[in-house]
Scaffold this active site. Structure first.
Site, PDB file in Angstrom:
ATOM      1  N   ARG A 145       0.849  -1.189   0.000  1.00 21.85           N
ATOM      2  CA  ARG A 145       0.000   0.000   0.000  1.00 21.85           C
ATOM      3  C   ARG A 145       0.890   1.247   0.000  1.00 21.85           C
ATOM      4  O   ARG A 145       1.978   1.249   0.575  1.00 21.85           O
ATOM      5  CB  ARG A 145      -0.841  -0.028   1.285  1.00 21.85           C
ATOM      6  CG  ARG A 145      -1.802   1.125   1.466  1.00 21.85           C
ATOM      7  CD  ARG A 145      -2.911   1.072   0.485  1.00 21.85           C
ATOM      8  NE  ARG A 145      -4.098   1.793   0.936  1.00 21.85           N
ATOM      9  CZ  ARG A 145      -5.104   2.071   0.124  1.00 21.85           C
ATOM     10  NH1 ARG A 145      -5.079   1.713  -1.145  1.00 21.85           N
ATOM     11  NH2 ARG A 145      -6.177   2.696   0.582  1.00 21.85           N
ATOM     12  N   THR A 423      -9.442   0.953  -9.247  1.00 24.22           N
ATOM     13  CA  THR A 423      -8.773  -0.248  -8.772  1.00 24.22           C
ATOM     14  C   THR A 423      -8.912  -1.386  -9.794  1.00 24.22           C
ATOM     15  O   THR A 423      -9.657  -1.278 -10.772  1.00 24.22           O
ATOM     16  CB  THR A 423      -9.362  -0.651  -7.397  1.00 24.22           C
ATOM     17  OG1 THR A 423      -9.391   0.514  -6.568  1.00 24.22           O
ATOM     18  CG2 THR A 423      -8.565  -1.720  -6.697  1.00 24.22           C
ATOM     19  N   THR A 441      -4.197  -0.644  -7.201  1.00 22.76           N
ATOM     20  CA  THR A 441      -5.013   0.546  -7.469  1.00 22.76           C
ATOM     21  C   THR A 441      -4.207   1.823  -7.563  1.00 22.76           C
ATOM     22  O   THR A 441      -3.107   1.934  -7.016  1.00 22.76           O
ATOM     23  CB  THR A 441      -6.068   0.712  -6.354  1.00 22.76           C
ATOM     24  OG1 THR A 441      -7.002   1.723  -6.737  1.00 22.76           O
ATOM     25  CG2 THR A 441      -5.437   1.107  -5.032  1.00 22.76           C
ATOM     26  N   ASN A 443      -6.377   4.304  -6.828  1.00 28.71           N
ATOM     27  CA  ASN A 443      -7.579   4.832  -6.178  1.00 28.71           C
ATOM     28  C   ASN A 443      -8.584   5.211  -7.253  1.00 28.71           C
ATOM     29  O   ASN A 443      -9.173   4.355  -7.874  1.00 28.71           O
ATOM     30  CB  ASN A 443      -7.279   5.979  -5.220  1.00 28.71           C
ATOM     31  CG  ASN A 443      -8.458   6.212  -4.283  1.00 28.71           C
ATOM     32  OD1 ASN A 443      -9.268   5.311  -4.078  1.00 28.71           O
ATOM     33  ND2 ASN A 443      -8.583   7.399  -3.723  1.00 28.71           N
ATOM     34  N   ASP A 465      -8.002   8.090   0.570  1.00 23.99           N
ATOM     35  CA  ASP A 465      -8.487   6.953   1.374  1.00 23.99           C
ATOM     36  C   ASP A 465      -8.261   7.186   2.868  1.00 23.99           C
ATOM     37  O   ASP A 465      -8.769   6.442   3.702  1.00 23.99           O
ATOM     38  CB  ASP A 465      -7.826   5.642   0.927  1.00 23.99           C
ATOM     39  CG  ASP A 465      -8.606   4.963  -0.192  1.00 23.99           C
ATOM     40  OD1 ASP A 465      -9.765   5.358  -0.435  1.00 23.99           O
ATOM     41  OD2 ASP A 465      -8.067   4.051  -0.828  1.00 23.99           O
ATOM     42  N   SER A 494      -7.535   0.749   3.442  1.00 23.85           N
ATOM     43  CA  SER A 494      -8.057   0.298   2.148  1.00 23.85           C
ATOM     44  C   SER A 494      -9.244  -0.626   2.358  1.00 23.85           C
ATOM     45  O   SER A 494      -9.475  -1.119   3.465  1.00 23.85           O
ATOM     46  CB  SER A 494      -6.948  -0.457   1.409  1.00 23.85           C
ATOM     47  OG  SER A 494      -7.458  -1.087   0.253  1.00 23.85           O
ATOM     48  N   GLY A 516     -13.516  -1.150  -6.743  1.00 28.34           N
ATOM     49  CA  GLY A 516     -14.740  -0.405  -6.446  1.00 28.34           C
ATOM     50  C   GLY A 516     -14.799   0.143  -5.032  1.00 28.34           C
ATOM     51  O   GLY A 516     -15.886   0.204  -4.447  1.00 28.34           O
ATOM     52  N   GLY A 517     -13.642   0.540  -4.466  1.00 30.96           N
ATOM     53  CA  GLY A 517     -13.656   1.135  -3.127  1.00 30.96           C
ATOM     54  C   GLY A 517     -14.348   0.214  -2.145  1.00 30.96           C
ATOM     55  O   GLY A 517     -14.117  -1.000  -2.147  1.00 30.96           O
TER      56      GLY A 517
HETATM   57  N1  GLY Z   1      -8.531   2.907  -3.127  1.00 28.59           N
HETATM   58  C1  GLY Z   1      -9.577   2.054  -2.755  1.00 28.59           C
HETATM   59  C2  GLY Z   1      -9.250   1.220  -1.589  1.00 28.59           C
HETATM   60  O1  GLY Z   1      -8.090   0.981  -1.326  1.00 28.59           O
HETATM   61  O2  GLY Z   1     -10.142   0.828  -0.887  1.00 28.59           O
END
Ligand code: GLY
Length: 612
Positions: A145, A423, A441, A443, A465, A494, A516-517
């Site tokens: 990350r 993502t 991702t 983001n 995030d 995340s 998709g977040g």
């Molecule tokens: N950027 C989306 C996530 O990491 O949840």
């Protein structure tokens, strides 16, 4: 009883690692935004009797108005399978396995190729997570990350009046320190068998020689073109200020040079060589009066973290998923644990099904939003949140026919958009049964909109995030707390949930994850529920209408046409605020079936499943 063909036996022995090879035909399927129909080159006997670890599949029934028909087939291949949002990238992975590489070699090849062929989310300027399950039973989770730059501050996205700006989403200030190159190279070093220079060849070739832009990529470039042109007029996606159209050739010479440098020198080429200089130069150049804050010191000190996967169970199946700094594994485990408290789930698509599944997600997200964050900065109550006893307490708060407002639940639990175009997830399995599940991702689609001049890659807008202003919604509408406030060197929370599901005999059944977040968690776990609980085929499990609940906003989101009108009325009568969207979540998945694997790219989006 049906007698399996010699090929099925061969594939079974291959999967068990007993045989080294058996002849197989290639199977490849791609979907695109314009053509989502699937035709399998070779269709498996999924659900045929004879293998107790693969229970028979049941016919799925979707509402009359639902746009993705039940009863389709995923792509079948007897030995290996790779699935991603790009057919070229999946093919790169299959090629590497054909040349003798294992699933990790192939996944790394796929990851770099995706940075070329799916630049809206595949990346070297972002980060991600990988869960690995090797055929010998070893498991691993790698966290690469992004982290907040050393100069980041808690309130860096507030203006002089304390109002949240959009600088965590757009432009040079939006980026966290990228982790993708450090992650992919660390993964290869520990579990791969091939040199980096070999597995990066497909990516370098695709960047240098180019490839033909399909409808899905052209649509994505068109949608992002205003943002891209805002920050950089020289990117190859918008030559002379015009978005590349379907059928054009996308050639990325700067990116090819960067990838070649990484292939030759390893991750240090990115974190301390001329590529690092280009990235820092881009930060200092800035745009619209804003410069970025990533420095050479940020890049030089970045390191990925090996973690222990979250291991949870659902009705006798084991799930391996990503621990914090992602909330994906914990939140999935918590929601599924709540649902497991019921002896079985109601029929898929019934009022009670939506109510129970939505209510479980709502509770899991209340915990997610308040309690999860980078464990290096915040103590995370992992054991409690993933325990069956805690799930039993949460289940007791779900009324049979009444939605519970999030604001009523929050105090009880305190002691203890735009839709998915962000993502990307990919999954790879090899003939020995090694499995890799990766979500990566930038983001937002196309990240911050900033393309690094000279080095040829997009930068992330991952800083959004964080809770840029605790208690206020981010781009995904997620209302997160102090635990996820910005601190220098911290990983932003995340929702990515790369997951591997093992059957009761401890063999890989599913490799799944999503883009998709926050909908990553709900979308991935619904595919798992559909396969385990409702015994759908992979194709049906992926086509089934989806729902989402993230506690706040306090609504049950559903896909247009995916809920029967009478069910919709009943859910409203229960007190659910029903929110309709066209499409939820971009999942990619592989499932073991009799005689091999099925691969299914997201039928709502684009992608390819390639195997042999
Ligand atoms: N950027 C989306 C996530 O990491 O949840």
């Amino acid at each position: 009883m049906r007698v399996p063909s010699p090929r099925s036996w061969c594939a079974t022995l291959l999967a068990a690692g007993v045989l080294g090879a058996c002849a197989g035909t290639s199977a490849s399927t791609s979907t695109s935004a314009s053509a989502s129909g699937v035709t399998a080159a070779n269709v498996s006997g999924a659900g045929q009797p004879g293998d107790p670890a693969i229970p028979e599949r049941a016919a799925a029934q979707f509402p009359a108005g639902w746009r993705l028909p039940a009863g389709q087939r995923a792509t079948f291949a007897p030995q290996v399978m790779a699935v991603s949002n790009s057919r070229e990238a999946s093919a790169a992975a299959a090629d590497i396995m054909r040349e003798g590489g294992n699933a990790v070699d192939a996944a790394v090849a796929l990851g770099f190729a995706l940075a070329v062929t799916w630049p809206e989310a595949g990346n070297i300027g972002g980060g991600g997570y990988t869960v690995v399950r090797l055929a010998d039973g070893r498991t691993a989770a790698l966290d690469y990350r992004e982290i907040a730059p050393l100069a980041a501050t808690r309130d860096m996205y507030l203006d002089a009046n304390g109002k949240l700006t959009d600088k965590s989403i757009y432009g040079h200030l939006a980026s966290g320190v990228p982790g993708a190159v450090a992650g992919l190279t660390a993964l290869l070093e520990r579990y791969g068998t091939m040199p980096l220079s070999k597995v990066m060849q497909p990516a370098i070739r695709l960047a240098r020689d180019g490839f033909v832009v399909d409808t899905a990529l052209a649509t994505s470039i068109e949608r992002a073109s205003r943002m891209l042109l805002r920050f950089q007029r020289q990117s190859p996606f918008t030559p002379n200020g015009t978005p590349l159209a379907t059928g054009a050739r996308l050639v990325q010479p700067e990116l090819a040079r960067t990838l070649q440098a990484i292939a030759d020198q390893g991750a240090r080429a990115f974190y301390s060589g001329w590529v690092a200089d280009s990235l820092v130069g881009e930060m200092q150049r800035g745009a619209e009066g804003t410069t970025g804050i990533i420095t050479r010191a940020d890049l030089a000190t970045y390191a990925p973290v090996w973690r222990t996967p979250i291991r949870t169970t659902y009705r006798g199946y084991a799930l391996l998923s990503m621990p914090p700094s992602s909330s994906g594994g914990v939140t999935t485990a918590e929601a599924l644990n709540v649902l497991e408290q019921y002896p079985s789930l109601p029929a898929y698509g019934s009022t009670r099904w939506f109510h129970l599944v939505g209510s479980a997600y709502q509770r899991a997200f209340i915990d997610r939003n308040a309690k999860l964050a980078d464990p290096a900065f915040v103590p995370v109550p992992l054991a409690q949140l993933t325990s069956k006893s805690y799930a039993a307490r949460l289940k007791a708060t779900i009324a049979d026919t009444r939605a519970t407002p999030t604001r009523d639940l929050e105090p009880l639990m305190a002691q203890a958009a735009r839709e998915p175009e962000h993502t990307t997830h990919y999954a790879v399995v090899d003939a020995r049964g090694n499995a890799v599940s990766t979500t990566t991702t930038l983001n937002n689609s196309w990240g911050s909109g900033v393309w690094v001049r000279g080095a040829g890659f997009m930068l992330n807008d991952e800083m959004d995030d964080f809770a840029a202003q605790p208690g206020k919604p981010n781009m995904f509408g997620l209302v997160q707390g102090e635990a996820n406030a910005i601190q220098p060197g911290k990983r932003m929370l995340s929702a990515m949930a790369p997951t591997i599901v093992l059957d009761p005999r401890d063999q890989v059944l599913l490799v799944a994850g999503a883009a998709g977040g926050p909908t990553i968690i709900t979308g991935t776990s619904q595919v798992i529920l559909n396969v385990i609980e409702h015994r759908m085929t992979l194709a049906d499990a992926m086509r089934a209408p989806r729902i989402h609940h993230q506690a706040l906003p306090d609504s049950l989101t559903f896909e247009a046409g995916g809920v029967r009108p009478t069910v919709l009325d009943s859910l409203r009568a229960f007190g659910h605020a029903m929110r309709e969207v066209r499409s939820l979540v971009n999942v990619n998945a592989i499932m073991r079936v009799k005689g091999g694997w099925e691969g299914q790219p997201e039928p709502r989006r684009s992608g390819g499943a390639v195997g042999y």
